[in-house]
Design an enzyme around this catalytic site. Structure first.
Site, PDB file in Angstrom:
ATOM      1  N   ASP A  38       8.175   5.150  13.086  1.00 42.40           N
ATOM      2  CA  ASP A  38       7.932   3.849  12.271  1.00 42.40           C
ATOM      3  C   ASP A  38       7.752   4.357  11.028  1.00 42.40           C
ATOM      4  O   ASP A  38       7.107   6.109  10.544  1.00 42.40           O
ATOM      5  CB  ASP A  38       6.373   4.141  12.835  1.00 42.40           C
ATOM      6  CG  ASP A  38       5.671   2.933  12.377  1.00 42.40           C
ATOM      7  OD1 ASP A  38       5.602   2.303  12.734  1.00 42.40           O
ATOM      8  OD2 ASP A  38       5.264   3.367  11.260  1.00 42.40           O
TER       9      ASP A  38
ATOM     10  N   TYR B 267       6.148   3.791   2.063  1.00 43.50           N
ATOM     11  CA  TYR B 267       5.810   5.156   2.418  1.00 43.50           C
ATOM     12  C   TYR B 267       6.915   6.144   1.574  1.00 43.50           C
ATOM     13  O   TYR B 267       7.527   7.569   0.894  1.00 43.50           O
ATOM     14  CB  TYR B 267       6.394   5.637   3.939  1.00 43.50           C
ATOM     15  CG  TYR B 267       5.553   5.122   4.387  1.00 43.50           C
ATOM     16  CD1 TYR B 267       4.423   4.742   4.388  1.00 43.50           C
ATOM     17  CD2 TYR B 267       6.069   5.392   6.076  1.00 43.50           C
ATOM     18  CE1 TYR B 267       3.609   3.953   4.831  1.00 43.50           C
ATOM     19  CE2 TYR B 267       5.107   4.547   6.932  1.00 43.50           C
ATOM     20  CZ  TYR B 267       3.470   4.736   6.895  1.00 43.50           C
ATOM     21  OH  TYR B 267       3.215   3.644   7.788  1.00 43.50           O
TER      22      TYR B 267
ATOM     23  N   LYS C 167       8.356  -1.588   7.037  1.00 39.20           N
ATOM     24  CA  LYS C 167       7.064  -2.442   7.174  1.00 39.20           C
ATOM     25  C   LYS C 167       7.322  -3.801   5.683  1.00 39.20           C
ATOM     26  O   LYS C 167       7.495  -2.572   5.267  1.00 39.20           O
ATOM     27  CB  LYS C 167       5.495  -1.800   7.059  1.00 39.20           C
ATOM     28  CG  LYS C 167       5.879  -1.361   7.849  1.00 39.20           C
ATOM     29  CD  LYS C 167       4.347  -0.514   9.138  1.00 39.20           C
ATOM     30  CE  LYS C 167       4.070   0.639   9.513  1.00 39.20           C
ATOM     31  NZ  LYS C 167       4.829   1.826   9.369  1.00 39.20           N
TER      32      LYS C 167
ATOM     33  N   HIS D   3       3.026  -4.872   6.002  1.00 40.29           N
ATOM     34  CA  HIS D   3       1.608  -4.027   6.387  1.00 40.29           C
ATOM     35  C   HIS D   3       0.593  -4.575   6.204  1.00 40.29           C
ATOM     36  O   HIS D   3      -0.760  -3.812   6.254  1.00 40.29           O
ATOM     37  CB  HIS D   3       2.359  -3.486   5.646  1.00 40.29           C
ATOM     38  CG  HIS D   3       2.286  -1.976   4.877  1.00 40.29           C
ATOM     39  ND1 HIS D   3       3.317  -0.605   4.249  1.00 40.29           N
ATOM     40  CD2 HIS D   3       1.267  -0.646   5.847  1.00 40.29           C
ATOM     41  CE1 HIS D   3       2.600   0.494   5.623  1.00 40.29           C
ATOM     42  NE2 HIS D   3       1.472   0.254   5.886  1.00 40.29           N
TER      43      HIS D   3
END
Ligand code: A2P
Length: 272
Positions: A44, A49, A74, A107
């Site tokens: 995930d 990120y 996301k 998200h």
């Protein structure tokens, strides 16, 4: 490995590796590779990120076939607000070095999420995403989405751990046949959840670690759980949760730890 069946028929491994705050580069490549070597089949990540390329590199380095891995990413808030869902999705695919994702999530419920959702429905129809879902959606956000959506989310990924069980929202999602994934299951980075007296004593009772007790509690609550670690031995031990069962009384004892104490932002008041 246990699986959860999503509405629409796709199966998701109930345990996955989360890579929030796992630095891009060697640390993410290694975490992903070690997890896949330890027979995780679910990773995930998220565009924000900043480690999608390393996730793709880790998958390649593992030698495990892409089709055997459940991969989630996301759509970031800035892309939702700018109306660039399709572009952002293509950027994620390129970074991940794949031509599809298993699960694509909104998200956060940023302004424009209903419009973003309709683009995700198109991408789903085009076969570029196997399942679409949301993250950090409260009841009110799901109700708003329902007004314009052609299909409802398969998944809502939300904060949940023993100090913030979020159980009413989980039950609400289940009533819509929306599967729930939980983030910060171990109380997030820098928290003290794993030193909790009840969890430590349950760990002794079952001859497990506090982290394994919490992750097992999630398995028995029927949620999907994505603990993060950059340490190989923790990645391995976080998966050793399918060989024991918590009693009903011990499940209740963990439920009773709830203090409604978040470690992350409240989806009704986020400023990013
Ligand atoms: P690290 O990456 O250094 O292993 P969450 O998944 O709730 O966000 O929690 C992740 C935090 O818990 C990270 O700081 C991670 O640190 C740590 N962590 C992950 N697995 C374990 C474990 N088995 N025991 C103790 N801490 C863990």
């Amino acid at each position: 490995m246990n699986y959860v069946q999503l509405n629409g028929g796709v199966k998701i491994p109930q345990l996955g590796l989360g890579v929030f705050q796992t630095p891009d580069g060697e640390q993410t490549v290694n975490a992903v590779k070690w997890a896949l070597e330890a027979r995780y089949r679910h990773i995930d990540t998220a565009k924000i990120y900043g480690n999608e390329r390393s996730v793709g590199d880790g998958i390649k380095a593992s030698g495990i076939a892409r089709g055997d891995i459940f991969l989630t990413t996301k759509l970031w808030n800035a892309d939702i607000r700018a109306g660039r869902t399709r572009e952002a999705f293509e950027e994620s695919l390129r970074a991940l070095q794949t031509d599809y994702v298993d699960l694509y999530l909104i998200h956060w419920p940023a302004d424009g999420f209903c419009e973003a959702w309709s683009v995700m429905e198109e991408l789903f129809k085009e076969g570029k995403i196997r399942a679409i879902g949301v993250s950090n959606f409260h009841k009110s956000h799901l109700e708003r989405l329902e007004k314009t959506a052609k299909q409802m989310p398969t998944v809502n990924q939300i904060e949940s751990h023993p100090y913030f069980s979020n159980q009413p929202l989980i039950d609400y999602c289940f009533s819509w046949d929306i599967a729930v994934e939980v983030w910060s299951p171990l109380g997030g980075t820098g928290g003290n959840l794993l030193q909790d007296k009840t969890l430590v004593s349950l760990a002794e009772k079952y001859n497990k670690t506090p982290a394994q007790i919490v992750l097992r509690w999630d398995i028995q609550r029927n949620v999907v759980v994505i603990p993060k670690s950059t340490h190989r031995e923790r990645i391995i031990s976080n998966k050793a949760i399918f060989d024991f069962e918590l009693s009903e009384a011990d499940m209740a004892a963990i439920n009773a730890l709830n203090r409604n104490q978040r470690v992350g932002s409240d989806p009704d008041h986020f400023d990013f």
